[in-house]
Design a protein around this motif. Structure first.
Motif, mmCIF file in Angstrom:
data_model
loop_
_atom_site.group_PDB
_atom_site.id
_atom_site.type_symbol
_atom_site.label_atom_id
_atom_site.label_comp_id
_atom_site.label_asym_id
_atom_site.label_seq_id
_atom_site.Cartn_x
_atom_site.Cartn_y
_atom_site.Cartn_z
ATOM 1 N N SER A 202 7.724 7.544 18.328
ATOM 2 C CA SER A 202 6.428 7.749 17.692
ATOM 3 C C SER A 202 6.430 7.150 16.294
ATOM 4 O O SER A 202 7.469 6.751 15.766
ATOM 5 N N THR A 203 5.260 7.098 15.696
ATOM 6 C CA THR A 203 5.085 6.554 14.354
ATOM 7 C C THR A 203 4.450 7.607 13.465
ATOM 8 O O THR A 203 3.560 8.347 13.906
ATOM 9 N N MET A 204 4.893 7.678 12.207
ATOM 10 C CA MET A 204 4.380 8.672 11.276
ATOM 11 C C MET A 204 3.823 7.998 10.029
ATOM 12 O O MET A 204 4.418 7.059 9.505
ATOM 13 N N ASN A 205 2.684 8.494 9.548
ATOM 14 C CA ASN A 205 2.123 8.077 8.266
ATOM 15 C C ASN A 205 2.606 9.054 7.207
ATOM 16 O O ASN A 205 2.573 10.277 7.406
ATOM 17 N N LEU A 206 3.053 8.523 6.069
ATOM 18 C CA LEU A 206 3.760 9.344 5.083
ATOM 19 C C LEU A 206 3.240 9.057 3.679
ATOM 20 O O LEU A 206 2.713 7.979 3.386
ATOM 21 N N GLY A 227 -18.417 15.012 -3.761
ATOM 22 C CA GLY A 227 -18.852 14.778 -2.397
ATOM 23 C C GLY A 227 -18.161 13.598 -1.750
ATOM 24 O O GLY A 227 -18.736 12.905 -0.912
ATOM 25 N N GLU A 228 -16.911 13.362 -2.126
ATOM 26 C CA GLU A 228 -16.130 12.253 -1.579
ATOM 27 C C GLU A 228 -14.795 12.771 -1.053
ATOM 28 O O GLU A 228 -14.259 13.765 -1.549
ATOM 29 N N ARG A 229 -14.269 12.064 -0.050
ATOM 30 C CA ARG A 229 -12.915 12.371 0.413
ATOM 31 C C ARG A 229 -12.106 11.091 0.435
ATOM 32 O O ARG A 229 -12.652 9.995 0.582
ATOM 33 N N TYR A 230 -10.781 11.253 0.299
ATOM 34 C CA TYR A 230 -9.898 10.104 0.113
ATOM 35 C C TYR A 230 -8.634 10.267 0.958
ATOM 36 O O TYR A 230 -7.910 11.262 0.828
ATOM 37 N N VAL A 231 -8.378 9.281 1.803
ATOM 38 C CA VAL A 231 -7.117 9.235 2.544
ATOM 39 C C VAL A 231 -5.986 8.908 1.579
ATOM 40 O O VAL A 231 -6.105 8.002 0.748
ATOM 41 N N LEU A 232 -4.888 9.644 1.676
ATOM 42 C CA LEU A 232 -3.694 9.384 0.869
ATOM 43 C C LEU A 232 -2.544 9.093 1.819
ATOM 44 O O LEU A 232 -2.041 9.983 2.509
ATOM 45 N N SER A 233 -2.138 7.837 1.879
ATOM 46 C CA SER A 233 -1.035 7.429 2.750
ATOM 47 C C SER A 233 -0.380 6.189 2.176
ATOM 48 O O SER A 233 -1.062 5.212 1.849
ATOM 49 N N ALA A 234 0.944 6.247 2.037
ATOM 50 C CA ALA A 234 1.683 5.097 1.509
ATOM 51 C C ALA A 234 2.007 4.086 2.595
ATOM 52 O O ALA A 234 2.429 2.973 2.296
ATOM 53 N N GLY A 235 1.839 4.475 3.851
ATOM 54 C CA GLY A 235 2.154 3.589 4.963
ATOM 55 C C GLY A 235 2.751 4.366 6.121
ATOM 56 O O GLY A 235 2.842 5.598 6.084
ATOM 57 N N SER A 236 3.154 3.641 7.143
ATOM 58 C CA SER A 236 3.688 4.289 8.340
ATOM 59 C C SER A 236 5.084 3.761 8.653
ATOM 60 O O SER A 236 5.433 2.636 8.293
ATOM 61 N N LEU A 237 5.856 4.602 9.326
ATOM 62 C CA LEU A 237 7.191 4.240 9.778
ATOM 63 C C LEU A 237 7.415 4.789 11.177
ATOM 64 O O LEU A 237 6.983 5.909 11.481
ATOM 65 N N PRO A 238 8.091 4.043 12.044
ATOM 66 C CA PRO A 238 8.544 4.645 13.298
ATOM 67 C C PRO A 238 9.455 5.834 12.975
ATOM 68 O O PRO A 238 10.230 5.796 12.010
ATOM 69 N N ALA A 291 1.960 13.230 19.629
ATOM 70 C CA ALA A 291 1.585 12.586 18.366
ATOM 71 C C ALA A 291 2.272 11.237 18.199
ATOM 72 O O ALA A 291 3.455 11.083 18.485
ATOM 73 N N GLY A 292 1.513 10.271 17.759
ATOM 74 C CA GLY A 292 2.083 8.990 17.367
ATOM 75 C C GLY A 292 2.586 8.110 18.486
ATOM 76 O O GLY A 292 3.355 7.184 18.243
ATOM 77 N N ARG A 293 2.172 8.348 19.736
ATOM 78 C CA ARG A 293 2.668 7.505 20.835
ATOM 79 C C ARG A 293 2.158 6.067 20.706
ATOM 80 O O ARG A 293 2.858 5.124 21.070
ATOM 81 N N ARG A 294 0.944 5.954 20.226
ATOM 82 C CA ARG A 294 0.427 4.620 19.914
ATOM 83 C C ARG A 294 0.348 4.506 18.397
ATOM 84 O O ARG A 294 -0.137 5.419 17.735
ATOM 85 N N PRO A 295 0.846 3.410 17.821
ATOM 86 C CA PRO A 295 0.836 3.282 16.355
ATOM 87 C C PRO A 295 -0.551 3.525 15.774
ATOM 88 O O PRO A 295 -1.548 2.959 16.231
ATOM 89 N N LEU A 296 -0.611 4.396 14.778
ATOM 90 C CA LEU A 296 -1.853 4.770 14.119
ATOM 91 C C LEU A 296 -1.661 4.596 12.625
ATOM 92 O O LEU A 296 -0.665 5.060 12.073
ATOM 93 N N GLU A 297 -2.589 3.932 11.988
ATOM 94 C CA GLU A 297 -2.457 3.694 10.552
ATOM 95 C C GLU A 297 -3.656 4.264 9.818
ATOM 96 O O GLU A 297 -4.806 3.913 10.111
ATOM 97 N N TYR A 298 -3.380 5.169 8.881
ATOM 98 C CA TYR A 298 -4.436 5.714 8.037
ATOM 99 C C TYR A 298 -4.581 4.819 6.814
ATOM 100 O O TYR A 298 -3.629 4.639 6.055
ATOM 101 N N ARG A 299 -5.774 4.259 6.615
ATOM 102 C CA ARG A 299 -6.016 3.300 5.555
ATOM 103 C C ARG A 299 -6.399 4.012 4.261
ATOM 104 O O ARG A 299 -7.355 4.782 4.232
ATOM 105 N N ALA A 300 -5.665 3.726 3.193
ATOM 106 C CA ALA A 300 -5.921 4.347 1.892
ATOM 107 C C ALA A 300 -6.512 3.346 0.907
ATOM 108 O O ALA A 300 -6.294 3.439 -0.303
#
Length: 333
Positions: A202-206, A227-238, A291-300
Motif C-alpha cells: 500500500s501507499t501512505m500520504n505523510l 471558510g476554507e480548508r487546506y490539505v496538508l501532505s508532504a507526499g506519499s511513500l509505499p 487502504a492504499g491498494r491503489r496509489p492515492l495522492e493528496y495534493r497540497a
C-alpha cells in the motif's frame, strides 16, 4: 489567550510549543492527566471533556482563538458510537461555544479522511488517484466510521461559518511525530522497530507534525481567511519504503514479506470476529486492510500557494522522529 483542545495529543502538544514560542498565553484542555513535561507554569491546564457543554463554555471564557485538535482516531467497529460522540458532538459543542462569543477565531484539525471521493472518470484512468480540497463527498458510497465522523465534524464547522464564525480547517495526511509509542501514527515506527516481517503493498500520504502546527497557527493567527480548508501532505511513500527507512534509522531489519490482498481480506474478517467476541481492538480492520491498494495522492498545492511555504522532506521527518524517540527513551513494549 489561546485555547487548545487535545493538548496532550501529538498535534496539540506540538502546537502548544509553537504558540509558546510566539509568546502567546495558552490554556489547554486534557481529559485524564496533564502530560509529563507539559511546560510547567507556562500553560493553564484545564480538565474538561469536549462532550461536556458547560465545561466547554467555561473553558472559552476570555479566549480569542481556539485550536480544536481533540479527536478520536479508531477503525475498530466497537468505537463507532464513540467516534460520533467525540468527533461530531464534541466539535458541535466547540462551535456553539465559539458562536456565543463573537470575534473568536477557530482553527480545526480535520483529516484527509474527510475529503470526498475521486471522480468516477479519474478512477478509470491509469496512474495515481489525485485528491484535493475540491473533492466531493459521496453520500451513497461506503465510508468507514472514522472518515464519516470527521466529515460530519467538518459540517459542524461549516454550520458555524454560515452563522458568522471565523474558522479555517486543515486536512492532514498521516501525521508523523515522536508521540506516544503506543498510540496514533507513531505505532508505524514501533512496528518497524520491532522488526516485523510483513507489510502490505500500500501507499501512505505523510506529513511532519511540525509542519502541521506551523501552518495551522499561521492560517489561524496571521491571515484573514475563513471558510476554507487546506490539505496538508508532504507526499506519499509505499508502506514498504516507509518501514525500510524507519528500520534503517533504528538499525533494525526491514520487513520483506508482502501480504497479498486476499490474505488481508481473510485477516480483517477473522479480526472482526475476534473483536466482537472478546471486546479487544482488532489488529487490522476492513478499512486498514483495503487502504492504499491503489496509489492515492493528496495534493497540497493550495497551502503551498497561499502561505508560500514548503513541507519538510519525508526522509528528514523520519530521521527526526527516530532520533527523538531514542533521545526520549520511548522505545520498548
Amino acid at each position: 489567550m489561546i485555547l487548545v483542545t487535545g493538548g496532550s495529543g501529538l498535534v496539540g502538544s506540538f502546537l502548544i510549543t509553537e504558540l509558546l514560542g510566539r509568546g502567546l498565553s495558552v490554556r489547554a484542555l486534557y481529559r485524564e492527566k496533564i502530560p509529563v513535561a507539559a511546560h510547567p507554569g507556562r500553560v493553564e491546564w484545564v480538565q474538561a471533556d469536549i462532550r461536556d457543554v458547560l465545561a466547554v463554555r467555561a473553558a472559552l471564557a476570555g479566549i480569542t482563538h481556539v485550536f480544536h485538535c481533540a479527536g478520536l482516531v479508531s477503525y475498530a467497529p466497537q468505537d463507532e458510537e464513540a467516534l460520533l460522540r467525540v468527533n461530531v458532538e464534541g466539535t458541535a459543542n466547540i462551535v456553539d461555544a465559539c458562536l456565543e462569543q463573537p470575534g473568536i477565531r477557530l482553527g480545526f484539525v480535520s483529516s484527509v479522511a474527510a475529503l470526498g471521493q475521486v471522480p468516477a472518470a479519474q478512477q478509470q484512468a491509469p496512474g495515481p488517484l489525485l485528491v484535493d480540497e475540491q473533492a466531493k463527498w459521496d453520500l451513497g458510497a461506503e465510508h468507514n466510521a472514522y472518515a464519516t465522523s470527521k466529515y460530519l465534524a467538518e459540517l459542524e464547522v461549516w454550520r458555524g461559518v454560515a452563522e458568522g464564525l471565523w474558522a479555517v480547517m486543515v486536512n492532514p495526511a498521516v501525521i508523523l511525530g515522536p508521540g506516544n509509542w503506543q498510540r496514533s501514527s507513531t505505532r508505524l515506527l514501533r512496528y518497524a522497530y520491532q522488526e516485523h516481517r510483513f507489510y502490505t503493498p500500500s501507499t501512505m500520504n505523510l506529513v511532519d507534525v511540525r509542519d502541521v502546527v506551523a501552518m495551522l497557527a499561521q492560517l489561524t493567527l496571521n491571515t484573514e481567511r475563513s471558510g476554507e480548508r487546506y490539505v496538508l501532505s508532504a507526499g506519499s511513500l509505499p508502506l514498504r519504503e516507509l518501514l525500510t527507512q524507519v528500520a534503517a534509522c533504528f538499525g533494525k531489519r526491514p520487513p520483506t514479506v508482502p501480504v497479498p490482498g486476499w490474505a488481508g481480506e481473510v485477516v480483517w474478517r477473522l479480526e472482526h470476529v475476534r473483536a466482537v467476541l472478546t471486546g479487544a481492538r482488532p489488529l487490522i480492520t476492513k478499512a486498514t486492510a483495503r487502504a492504499g491498494r491503489r496509489p492515492l495522492e493528496y495534493r497540497a498545492d493550495k497551502i503551498r500557494r497561499e502561505l508560500g511555504q514548503e513541507f519538510r522532506p519525508l526522509p528528514e521527518t523520519i530521521r527526526w522522529c527516530c532520533e527523538q524517540l531514542v533521545a526520549n527513551e520511548q522505545l520498548g513494549g
